[in-house]
Design an enzyme around this catalytic site. Structure first.
Site, PDB file in Angstrom:
ATOM      1  CE1 TYR A  53      -3.411  -2.512  -0.261  1.00  0.00           C
ATOM      2  CE2 TYR A  53      -4.027  -1.791   1.798  1.00  0.00           C
ATOM      3  CZ  TYR A  53      -4.425  -2.742   0.557  1.00  0.00           C
ATOM      4  OH  TYR A  53      -5.362  -3.395   0.529  1.00  0.00           O
ATOM      5  CB  SER A 210     -13.794  -1.255  -3.259  1.00  0.00           C
ATOM      6  OG  SER A 210     -12.462  -1.094  -3.450  1.00  0.00           O
ATOM      7  N   PRO A 211     -16.069  -1.099  -0.349  1.00  0.00           N
ATOM      8  CG  PRO A 211     -16.463  -0.524   1.889  1.00  0.00           C
ATOM      9  CD  PRO A 211     -15.572  -1.093   1.117  1.00  0.00           C
ATOM     10  CG  LEU A 212     -18.441   3.439   0.286  1.00  0.00           C
ATOM     11  CD1 LEU A 212     -17.944   4.782   0.860  1.00  0.00           C
ATOM     12  CD2 LEU A 212     -19.722   3.102   0.651  1.00  0.00           C
ATOM     13  CB  VAL A 217     -21.522   4.389  -5.843  1.00  0.00           C
ATOM     14  CG1 VAL A 217     -23.093   4.448  -5.852  1.00  0.00           C
ATOM     15  CG2 VAL A 217     -21.324   2.930  -5.609  1.00  0.00           C
ATOM     16  CG  PHE A 218     -20.418   8.448  -3.703  1.00  0.00           C
ATOM     17  CD1 PHE A 218     -21.702   8.267  -3.228  1.00  0.00           C
ATOM     18  CD2 PHE A 218     -19.307   7.760  -3.394  1.00  0.00           C
ATOM     19  CE1 PHE A 218     -21.889   7.522  -2.085  1.00  0.00           C
ATOM     20  CE2 PHE A 218     -19.729   6.929  -2.096  1.00  0.00           C
ATOM     21  CZ  PHE A 218     -20.786   6.746  -1.571  1.00  0.00           C
TER      22      PHE A 218
HETATM   23  N1  LIG Z   1      -7.613  -6.881  -0.798  1.00  0.00           N
HETATM   24  C1  LIG Z   1      -7.693  -6.256  -1.777  1.00  0.00           C
HETATM   25  O1  LIG Z   1      -7.294  -6.549  -2.924  1.00  0.00           O
HETATM   26  C2  LIG Z   1      -8.032  -4.949  -1.582  1.00  0.00           C
HETATM   27  C3  LIG Z   1      -8.247  -3.820  -2.750  1.00  0.00           C
HETATM   28  C4  LIG Z   1      -8.540  -2.452  -2.495  1.00  0.00           C
HETATM   29  C5  LIG Z   1      -8.864  -2.324  -1.407  1.00  0.00           C
HETATM   30  N2  LIG Z   1      -8.601  -2.977  -0.170  1.00  0.00           N
HETATM   31  C6  LIG Z   1      -8.962  -2.525   1.021  1.00  0.00           C
HETATM   32  O2  LIG Z   1     -10.284  -2.226   1.392  1.00  0.00           O
HETATM   33  C7  LIG Z   1     -10.257  -0.831   1.867  1.00  0.00           C
HETATM   34  C8  LIG Z   1     -11.406   0.042   1.369  1.00  0.00           C
HETATM   35  O3  LIG Z   1     -11.059   0.125   0.054  1.00  0.00           O
HETATM   36  P1  LIG Z   1     -11.638   1.455  -0.641  1.00  0.00           P
HETATM   37  O4  LIG Z   1     -10.578   2.578  -0.136  1.00  0.00           O
HETATM   38  O5  LIG Z   1     -11.672   1.164  -2.290  1.00  0.00           O
HETATM   39  O6  LIG Z   1     -13.052   1.900  -0.115  1.00  0.00           O
HETATM   40  P2  LIG Z   1     -14.381   2.606  -0.563  1.00  0.00           P
HETATM   41  O7  LIG Z   1     -14.951   2.915   0.694  1.00  0.00           O
HETATM   42  O8  LIG Z   1     -14.986   1.570  -1.518  1.00  0.00           O
HETATM   43  O9  LIG Z   1     -13.652   3.896  -1.209  1.00  0.00           O
HETATM   44  C9  LIG Z   1     -13.169   4.861  -0.448  1.00  0.00           C
HETATM   45  C10 LIG Z   1     -13.129   6.026  -1.565  1.00  0.00           C
HETATM   46  O10 LIG Z   1     -14.330   6.533  -1.684  1.00  0.00           O
HETATM   47  C11 LIG Z   1     -14.462   7.789  -1.547  1.00  0.00           C
HETATM   48  N3  LIG Z   1     -15.907   8.094  -0.817  1.00  0.00           N
HETATM   49  C12 LIG Z   1     -16.253   7.695   0.281  1.00  0.00           C
HETATM   50  N4  LIG Z   1     -17.334   8.253   0.662  1.00  0.00           N
HETATM   51  C13 LIG Z   1     -17.488   9.171  -0.186  1.00  0.00           C
HETATM   52  C14 LIG Z   1     -18.787   9.972  -0.415  1.00  0.00           C
HETATM   53  N5  LIG Z   1     -19.767  10.027   0.502  1.00  0.00           N
HETATM   54  N6  LIG Z   1     -18.757  10.688  -1.691  1.00  0.00           N
HETATM   55  C15 LIG Z   1     -17.564  10.725  -2.607  1.00  0.00           C
HETATM   56  N7  LIG Z   1     -16.738   9.864  -2.339  1.00  0.00           N
HETATM   57  C16 LIG Z   1     -16.633   9.012  -1.099  1.00  0.00           C
HETATM   58  C17 LIG Z   1     -13.396   8.042  -0.341  1.00  0.00           C
HETATM   59  O11 LIG Z   1     -12.780   9.661  -0.702  1.00  0.00           O
HETATM   60  P3  LIG Z   1     -12.440  10.448   0.763  1.00  0.00           P
HETATM   61  O12 LIG Z   1     -10.921   9.726   0.828  1.00  0.00           O
HETATM   62  O13 LIG Z   1     -12.440  11.660  -0.073  1.00  0.00           O
HETATM   63  O14 LIG Z   1     -13.286  10.118   1.869  1.00  0.00           O
HETATM   64  C18 LIG Z   1     -12.378   7.079  -0.955  1.00  0.00           C
HETATM   65  O15 LIG Z   1     -11.454   7.780  -2.073  1.00  0.00           O
HETATM   66  C19 LIG Z   1      -8.741  -0.263   1.461  1.00  0.00           C
HETATM   67  O16 LIG Z   1      -8.213   0.680   2.153  1.00  0.00           O
HETATM   68  C20 LIG Z   1      -7.918  -1.754   1.700  1.00  0.00           C
HETATM   69  O17 LIG Z   1      -7.565  -1.639   3.143  1.00  0.00           O
HETATM   70  C21 LIG Z   1      -8.249  -4.381  -0.310  1.00  0.00           C
END
Ligand SMILES: NC(=O)c1ccc[n+]([C@@H]2O[C@H](COP(=O)([O-])OP(=O)(O)OC[C@H]3O[C@@H](n4cnc5c(N)ncnc54)[C@H](OP(=O)(O)O)[C@@H]3O)[C@@H](O)[C@H]2O)c1
Length: 300
Positions: A53, A210-212, A217-218
């Site tokens: 990361y 990536s639950p969002l 989605v936004f």
């Molecule tokens: N195992 C794997 O292969 C794998 C792959 C990817 C991720 N992961 C893990 O999963 C975690 C979460 O993944 P993710 O970061 O993709 O999660 P996510 O919650 O789907 O996406 C986060 C992104 O969405 C934005 N966001 C959140 N709320 C929002 C809203 N209300 N309006 C607009 N944008 C919004 C955030 O921006 P802001 O920062 O501005 O809030 C951030 O850029 C990672 O940190 C990592 O630990 C694992």
């Protein structure tokens, strides 16, 4: 906060905090420490990392913050991953992007993670992605050695399909604790191909990355995102949620598979949305309406 049991001596907070984007947040050590403390105070005790990361920087940023208050280590569960080799200015010796799940690489990667995270044990180590070159004997030897030494307490995988999971587990004398998979109302692949069902069959609670949908989605204006936003807005009003993100989290949390969403934002307000979502019950009508809007059609 609700806790999810993954093993006799391992439980995670239902909501997990993910540090993939930590280097993008440009926080000082004190700010990262404040974020960690905010999570802990609100019941989020599980933190998700990977060696790669931030191009191999995020674990260290977190570890440096933790070093300001080392006593916090005992109040949290640290998850990290290995197995992907990235080309990076921070690893000039890496000649190409590939996977490496050989014993020596796993052991080296864990040593580095321990050093970066400023800890002497990792609660859960995951193989980051299924490796087409994986020798399960090598992985098993590494896992057994790490378990024996106490450097890693539990093991799991990420992005594995059923056959890949079974192959690795058949070489171990303990069960894998979880499969961390991409899961959201926007990305249904792991629901549609049965990976989520397999987690339930094996009685392992999945971690949802990536639950969002990484914010897509936004931000996206494709048909699926637009349709989904319309339905999420309707359900948001019906359940009195503060934002569409709360509804997206609630959609995962209401599923019977004990899904643990990994929050990817460093902003307190957004982490709070995931916590609020724990309080939202969706009716079957609402759950399926969201599913249908993502699929673009109703279930048969
Ligand atoms: N195992 C794997 O292969 C794998 C792959 C990817 C991720 N992961 C893990 O999963 C975690 C979460 O993944 P993710 O970061 O993709 O999660 P996510 O919650 O789907 O996406 C986060 C992104 O969405 C934005 N966001 C959140 N709320 C929002 C809203 N209300 N309006 C607009 N944008 C919004 C955030 O921006 P802001 O920062 O501005 O809030 C951030 O850029 C990672 O940190 C990592 O630990 C694992």
């Amino acid at each position: 906060m609700e806790r999810i049991k993954l093993a006799e001596d391992l439980s995670f907070s239902r909501i997990i905090h993910g540090l993939w984007r930590l280097s993008e947040w440009k926080q000082s050590e004190k700010e990262t420490l404040a974020l960690i403390e905010y999570c802990l105070e609100n019941g989020i005790t599980t933190f998700d990392h990977a060696d790669i990361y931030g191009s191999y920087t995020c674990e260290e940023l977190f570890g440096n913050a933790l070093a300001l208050k080392p006593g916090l280590r005992e109040r949290m569960q640290l998850v990290t991953k290995c197995g992907i080799v990235l080309q990076s200015p921070n690893r000039p010796e890496h000649k190409s992007h590939h996977y490496n799940t050989r014993k020596d690489h796993i052991l080296r990667s864990v040593e580095k993670s321990l050093q970066n995270l400023r800890t002497d044990y990792i609660d859960l180590l995951l193989i980051h992605r299924p490796d087409p070159y994986m020798d399960p004997e090598q992985v098993a030897e590494a896992f057994h050695e790490l378990k024996q030494s106490g450097k890693v307490r539990h093991f799991g995988v990420s992005n594995f399909k059923d056959h890949q999971f079974d192959l690795l587990e058949s070489y171990l004398d303990f069960p894998l604790a979880t499969n961390q998979i991409e899961l959201s109302a926007y990305n249904l692949e792991n629901i549609e191909d049965g990976t989520l069902n397999v987690c339930m069959k094996k009685r392992i609670p999945p971690m949802a990355w990536s639950p969002l949908a990484g914010g897509e989605v936004f931000s996206s204006n494709n048909e699926k995102a637009v349709r989904l936003r319309d339905t999420l807005t309707k359900v948001q009003e019906e359940i009195g949620a503060n934002g569409l993100d709360e509804v997206l989290y609630a959609w995962l949390l209401n599923h019977p598979a004990k899904i643990m969403p990994i929050v990817g934002s460093g902003k307190e307000k957004r982490i709070e949305s995931a916590i609020h979502a724990l309080g939202h019950k969706l009716t079957l009508d609402q759950w399926f309406e969201i599913l249908h809007s993502s699929m673009g059609h109703e279930v048969p």
